[in-house]
Write a protein that holds these residues in place. Structure first.
Motif: not given
Ligand SMILES: NC(=O)c1ccc[n+]([C@@H]2O[C@H](COP(=O)([O-])OP(=O)(O)OC[C@H]3O[C@@H](n4cnc5c(N)ncnc54)[C@H](OP(=O)(O)O)[C@@H]3O)[C@@H](O)[C@H]2O)c1
Length: 398
Positions: A19, A46, A139, A163
């Motif tokens: 999500t 969630s 992480e 990434d």
């Molecule tokens: N976004 C980017 O462009 C990007 C680029 C490179 C690397 N990354 C890396 O990719 C990862 C995700 O980034 P994001 O930007 O996609 O984050 P995000 O939009 O905040 O999404 C986080 C996801 O993890 C889920 N989550 C969080 N805590 C959890 C738990 N305790 N148990 C199960 N699921 C959990 C969330 O569920 P809910 O929605 O239900 O809260 C959501 O699906 C990070 O490590 C980030 O550094 C991201």
């Protein structure tokens, strides 16, 4: 194995964090290639409204919600699927649910895209059963790089970076042998505060920190980009992925985010990977590796971009870079402590409990208090350091 053979048949994919920003982009890519990929498992914390939508569209075998009560509600909502007998999905909760998504028999690839330390255990579980792990959740490597890389090797699993910077290096580094690599150059946009004076950073707001100039991402990584801790975490991620000494990893500001990273070889030749700033590109690359398919992402038009600029980061303005490099040099559980303290600091900042510049102050204070007993790096020791650092960070007062 030839490239053609590798993408034969439909591959099963599970997404940890479906999500979130990376999770949603991954589902878009999968939607574009129904002949190559099917969704087997989805997991989130969630957000059951979006999970329900994703289940109805992608028809996975299993879905997991971290929050037990929300999992129960989702199960009720998906009752019609179970009753019809068609496309019925198993709804699970908590750590057992995450494990089922990560380790499902029909899953070949696990896209690890939870945010923060929460992704460590299910991603390790996927490695233990030899899944190919597509790693966005940096992480995991920051906390447990040595353990994780060793498990990937021992279990015969595979790890493909998602990434954009690491995907770029992964693509460029094949231009020579490991001994021929002089350094890798991680590019960084510099975030929303690149052009502000250090004194102006005292007063920046949460809303300002969440306005990334080039990328649309989740809130934690967006704040990490503003402090440049994201680049510090990526430095540690690159160290474990590519096995080069820390002093052979350079960070370079490139505000346009077109050159995603570079590799310099001993003869002075530099290979770079370029593309529009769109995470669907590295996600597709990781899903299809080692094949390339005709994608849906917009194409790079360099004439329209016009100018590409580069400069060294300002260490005074962005102390997080220094903290991350120092934690990597010290090794042991220092990177895990850096990560945990940073997660708490970012969460406090997002809740308005501390100011922007205090994020780095808090992380530094917790790192200074930390004593690594140097007894080795088991999962238990890593988790204990993570727990300790969170407690310290929560108790921290300016
Ligand atoms: N976004 C980017 O462009 C990007 C680029 C490179 C690397 N990354 C890396 O990719 C990862 C995700 O980034 P994001 O930007 O996609 O984050 P995000 O939009 O905040 O999404 C986080 C996801 O993890 C889920 N989550 C969080 N805590 C959890 C738990 N305790 N148990 C199960 N699921 C959990 C969330 O569920 P809910 O929605 O239900 O809260 C959501 O699906 C990070 O490590 C980030 O550094 C991201």
């Amino acid at each position: 194995m030839t490239k053609q053979e590798d993408l034969n048949g439909v591959k099963g994919v599970s997404i940890l964090g479906s999500t979130g920003s990376i999770g949603k982009n991954t589902l878009e890519v999968i939607h574009h290639f129904p002949d190559h990929f099917k969704v087997v498992g989805l997991a989130a914390k969630s957000n059951i409204d979006l999970l329900e939508e994703q289940v109805r569209t992608f028809k996975p075998q299993v879905v997991a919600v971290e929050d037990v009560e929300k999992a129960r509600v989702l199960k009720d909502r998906l009752h019609d699927l179970a009753k019809s007998g068609r496309n019925s999905v198993e709804v699970m909760a908590g750590p057992e649910g995450m494990k089922s998504v990560a380790c499902h028999d029909e899953t070949q690839m696990v896209l690890s895209a939870m945010v923060g330390a929460a992704g460590l255990i299910p991603t390790l579980e996927a490695v233990h059963v030899k899944k190919r792990v597509l790693l966005a959740n940096k992480e995991v490597l920051v906390m447990a790089g040595e353990l994780f890389v060793s498990e990937v090797g021992k279990r015969g699993s595979e790890m493909i970076p998602v990434d954009s910077e690491h995907s770029a290096i992964f693509q460029c580094i094949e231009g020579g042998t490991k001994q021929e690599v002089a350094k890798i150059i991680l590019t960084a946009s510099g975030g929303p505060f690149l052009h502000k004076e250090t004194s102006e950073l005292e007063k920046v707001t949460v809303e300002e920190a969440l306005q990334h100039p080039n990328w649309k991402m989740g809130p934690k990584i967006t704040v990490d980009s503003a402090t440049m801790m994201n680049k510090g975490l990526e430095l540690i991620e690159a160290y474990w992925l590519f096995g080069l000494p820390e002093n052979q990893i350079q960070i370079l500001i490139h505000p346009q985010s077109i050159v995603h990273s570079m590799v310099e070889f001993v003869d002075g030749s530099v290979l770079a990977q370029l593309g529009v700033p769109d995470m669907k590109l590295p996600i597709q690359y990781a899903l299809c590796y080692p094949t390339r398919l005709n994608g849906s992402s917009p194409r790079l038009n360099l004439a329209q971009v016009g100018t590409l600029t580069f400069k060294d980061p300002d260490p005074e303005k962005f102390p997080a870079l220094r903290l991350a490099r120092a934690a990597l040099q010290k090794g042991g559980t220092y990177p895990a402590v850096l990560n945990a303290a940073n997660e708490v600091a970012v969460s406090k900042f997002l809740q308005g409990k501390i100011k922007f510049l205090q994020i780095a102050h808090l992380v530094e204070a917790v790192l200074e208090k930390h004593q690594d007993n140097g007894s080795g790096m088991t999962l238990l020791e890593i988790l204990e350091s993570d727990r300790w650092a969170r407690e310290e960070a929560l108790a921290w007062k300016a």
